[in-house]
Design a protein around this motif. Structure first.
Motif, short mmCIF file in Angstrom:
data_model
loop_
_atom_site.label_atom_id
_atom_site.label_comp_id
_atom_site.label_asym_id
_atom_site.label_seq_id
_atom_site.Cartn_x
_atom_site.Cartn_y
_atom_site.Cartn_z
N ILE A 83 -7.30 4.04 -11.53
CA ILE A 83 -6.96 2.60 -11.60
C ILE A 83 -6.08 2.20 -10.42
O ILE A 83 -6.37 1.21 -9.73
N TRP A 84 -5.01 2.96 -10.20
CA TRP A 84 -4.10 2.61 -9.10
C TRP A 84 -4.73 2.85 -7.74
O TRP A 84 -4.43 2.12 -6.78
N GLY A 85 -5.63 3.84 -7.67
CA GLY A 85 -6.39 4.02 -6.42
C GLY A 85 -7.28 2.82 -6.15
O GLY A 85 -7.42 2.36 -5.00
N GLY A 86 -7.90 2.29 -7.24
CA GLY A 86 -8.71 1.08 -7.09
C GLY A 86 -7.88 -0.12 -6.68
O GLY A 86 -8.32 -0.95 -5.87
N VAL A 87 -6.67 -0.20 -7.22
CA VAL A 87 -5.76 -1.29 -6.83
C VAL A 87 -5.45 -1.21 -5.33
O VAL A 87 -5.42 -2.24 -4.63
N MET A 88 -5.24 0.02 -4.83
CA MET A 88 -4.98 0.19 -3.39
C MET A 88 -6.17 -0.27 -2.55
O MET A 88 -6.00 -0.95 -1.52
N VAL A 89 -7.40 0.08 -3.00
CA VAL A 89 -8.60 -0.32 -2.27
C VAL A 89 -8.74 -1.84 -2.26
O VAL A 89 -9.04 -2.45 -1.22
N ILE A 90 -8.50 -2.47 -3.42
CA ILE A 90 -8.59 -3.93 -3.51
C ILE A 90 -7.55 -4.60 -2.61
O ILE A 90 -7.85 -5.57 -1.89
N CYS A 91 -6.33 -4.09 -2.64
CA CYS A 91 -5.27 -4.65 -1.77
C CYS A 91 -5.63 -4.51 -0.30
O CYS A 91 -5.42 -5.44 0.49
N ALA A 92 -6.19 -3.34 0.06
CA ALA A 92 -6.57 -3.12 1.46
C ALA A 92 -7.68 -4.08 1.88
O ALA A 92 -7.64 -4.66 2.98
N LEU A 93 -8.70 -4.28 1.01
CA LEU A 93 -9.80 -5.20 1.33
C LEU A 93 -9.30 -6.63 1.43
O LEU A 93 -9.69 -7.38 2.36
N LEU B 7 0.81 -1.23 0.00
CA LEU B 7 0.00 0.00 0.00
C LEU B 7 0.84 1.28 0.00
O LEU B 7 0.62 2.17 -0.85
N PRO B 8 1.82 1.47 0.92
CA PRO B 8 2.62 2.70 0.87
C PRO B 8 3.43 2.83 -0.42
O PRO B 8 3.63 3.94 -0.91
N TYR B 9 3.90 1.69 -0.94
CA TYR B 9 4.69 1.74 -2.18
C TYR B 9 3.83 2.23 -3.35
O TYR B 9 4.28 3.06 -4.15
N ILE B 10 2.59 1.74 -3.44
CA ILE B 10 1.68 2.20 -4.50
C ILE B 10 1.37 3.67 -4.31
O ILE B 10 1.31 4.45 -5.28
N LEU B 11 1.16 4.10 -3.06
CA LEU B 11 0.88 5.51 -2.77
C LEU B 11 2.03 6.39 -3.23
O LEU B 11 1.81 7.47 -3.83
N SER B 12 3.25 5.96 -2.96
CA SER B 12 4.43 6.72 -3.39
C SER B 12 4.47 6.86 -4.91
O SER B 12 4.75 7.94 -5.44
N MET B 13 4.16 5.75 -5.59
CA MET B 13 4.17 5.79 -7.05
C MET B 13 3.10 6.74 -7.59
O MET B 13 3.33 7.49 -8.55
N ILE B 14 1.92 6.75 -6.97
CA ILE B 14 0.83 7.64 -7.41
C ILE B 14 1.23 9.09 -7.24
O ILE B 14 1.05 9.93 -8.15
N ILE B 15 1.80 9.43 -6.07
CA ILE B 15 2.13 10.83 -5.78
C ILE B 15 3.29 11.33 -6.64
O ILE B 15 3.25 12.46 -7.18
N ASP B 16 4.33 10.52 -6.79
CA ASP B 16 5.55 10.99 -7.47
C ASP B 16 5.50 10.82 -9.00
O ASP B 16 6.09 11.64 -9.72
N ASP B 17 4.80 9.80 -9.49
CA ASP B 17 4.86 9.51 -10.92
C ASP B 17 3.54 9.80 -11.66
O ASP B 17 3.54 10.40 -12.73
N ILE B 18 2.42 9.36 -11.09
CA ILE B 18 1.16 9.43 -11.82
C ILE B 18 0.49 10.80 -11.70
O ILE B 18 0.02 11.37 -12.70
N VAL B 19 0.45 11.36 -10.48
CA VAL B 19 -0.20 12.67 -10.28
C VAL B 19 0.47 13.76 -11.12
O VAL B 19 -0.22 14.55 -11.78
N PRO B 20 1.81 13.87 -11.14
CA PRO B 20 2.43 14.92 -11.98
C PRO B 20 2.10 14.77 -13.47
O PRO B 20 2.09 15.77 -14.20
N SER B 21 1.80 13.55 -13.93
CA SER B 21 1.48 13.36 -15.36
C SER B 21 0.07 13.83 -15.70
O SER B 21 -0.26 14.01 -16.88
N GLY B 22 -0.78 14.01 -14.70
CA GLY B 22 -2.14 14.47 -14.92
C GLY B 22 -3.06 13.41 -15.52
O GLY B 22 -4.16 13.73 -15.98
N ASN B 23 -2.69 12.16 -15.48
CA ASN B 23 -3.50 11.06 -16.03
C ASN B 23 -4.51 10.59 -14.98
O ASN B 23 -4.19 9.78 -14.11
#
Length: 406
Positions: free
Chosen positions: A55-65, A33-49
């Motif tokens: 998708i990656w937020g959904g992956v985090m929710v699925i992993c948490a469940l 979970l923290p690793y995916i969060l790091s990737m979202i903040i540093d790589d995906i959010v700056p790209s504006g996609n």
């Protein structure tokens, strides 16, 4: 064959292994979970996609469940294994206790046997449950978290690595001191139960002989002994938690300060620092859980040793004939130079000899404590004589099965 705790774990090994595997899977998902969060903040959010963010937020929710479901399932499995194992252990202990000779029962004392059947089995149950719940998760979170910390930020990982030896020393001290302390607490608890039992059984005699104040003082002494040992053990164990927190938060402060400098200098990214802080908290909680686990282990192993002491004591269920020489068959009952002592210090019966043929009777009279009941107990082989021999219809009672003799 000597019994050990593993003899009760082995029949449930498959069920335990399944639960531990599920627990390990849930722990690995938590680490993602923290690793995916790091990737979202540093790589995906700056790209504006936005689609990738969802998708990656959904992956985090699925992993948490999934992690939650797997942890709940593993915890329920751990509870069932601990319950069934303790049930079997308590059953065997109770059955073994029923077949103990009077001599063995006196050596353990009834209050001690009651304590082993109740509080000691409860401590073993708690230990087995906790070991399955946290014994896998905590090491995986600790080791896996450290590896991911070094992958994300090797420099900040060194800060945390510097703190761990101090924490390991604290955990070692807790373990090495815990078992002897809690063993002493259990002995004091046995003594307390013994005093309480004596007072409850002899209440009329106490009142008749005006011994109330003496027994109050006797009870207070046993109570104070138990209280002092409990306080000493719990204070020592409790003092370790603040020490753990001191080292943990010292490391946390170091990470925050160093991380701020690295982000400001452009050597790191905010997402990695957030992920690192999450891992730091997860590892901190896991180390605290390991510390608590050692407390539970200390109590559980001290209780387990007391239980196994009883289970590995010879009892009458596994009776074997002694192959002693028989006596004169013309006598229905014969005591031949019998001596016996309860405490093995001073003989309660000395060189007692008499012989009765079939149809003959013998009257034994004497003051209280002279040995009348003791003679009957020796005849029924509730206690083993120290010297001499007892014959029934010419056969040594040591060669007669206890059920047939009684």
């Amino acid at each position: 064959m000597e019994k050990r705790l593993r003899d009760y774990i082995k029949p449930r090994a498959k069920m335990m292994a399944a639960g531990l595997t599920i627990k390990a899977g849930g722990s690995f998902l938590e680490l993602l979970l923290p690793y995916i969060l790091s990737m979202i903040i540093d790589d995906i959010v700056p790209s504006g996609n936005r689609k990738a963010i969802l998708i990656w937020g959904g992956v985090m929710v699925i992993c948490a469940l999934l992690a939650w479901i797997m942890n709940v399932a593993a915890n329920r499995n751990a509870g069932m294994v601990a319950r069934d194992m303790t049930k079997s252990l308590r059953h065997d202990l109770f059955e073994h206790t029923l077949y103990l000779s009077c001599e063995k029962t006196d050596a353990f004392t009834i209050p001690s046997l009651e304590s082993r059947l109740t509080s000691d089995t409860y401590n073993v149950h708690r230990m087995m449950g906790m070991m399955q719940r946290m014994g896998v998760r905590a090491p995986i979170i600790t080791i896996g978290g450290l590896i991911l910390c070094f992958i994300l930020e090797p420099v900040l990982g060194l800060v945390f690595l510097a703190v761990i030896p101090f924490m390991l020393v604290v955990i070692y001290l807790r373990t090495s001191k815990g078992v002897p302390l809690y063993r002493g607490v259990q002995k004091a608890n046995d003594h307390m139960a013994s005093v309480t039992r004596e007072n409850a059984q002899g209440i009329r005699v106490i009142k008749a002989l005006s011994r109330t104040e003496y027994e109050k003082a006797h009870f207070a002494k046993a109570n104070d002994e138990l209280k002092d040992k409990e306080i000493h053990a719990n204070l020592l164990m409790a003092a370790i938690n603040p020490m753990m927190n001191l080292f943990l938060y010292a490391g946390m402060i170091g990470v925050i300060i160093l991380g701020a400098y690295r982000v400001n200098a452009g050597l790191s990214e905010a997402g990695k620092i957030l992920a690192f802080m999450s891992y730091f908290q997860m590892i901190s909680h896991s180390l605290m859980a390991i510390s608590r686990l050692f407390i539970m282990y200390s109590r559980g192993m001290a209780s387990c040793e007391r239980i196994m002491e009883v289970l590995n004591t010879e009892n009458e269920k596994n009776w074997q004939p002694a192959n002693e020489p028989d006596g004169d068959p013309q006598y229905a009952l014969q005591f031949k130079d019998v001596s016996f002592s309860y405490l093995k210090v001073k003989d309660n019966i000395q060189h007692l000899s008499f012989a009765l043929k079939k149809g003959e009777t013998l009257g034994i009279i004497g003051a209280t404590g002279s040995g009348k009941s003791t003679i009957l107990s020796l005849l029924l082989h509730f206690y083993a004589i120290d010297s001499g021999a007892i014959y029934l219809n010419g056969k040594n009672i040591k060669n007669i099965e206890p059920d047939a003799l009684r």
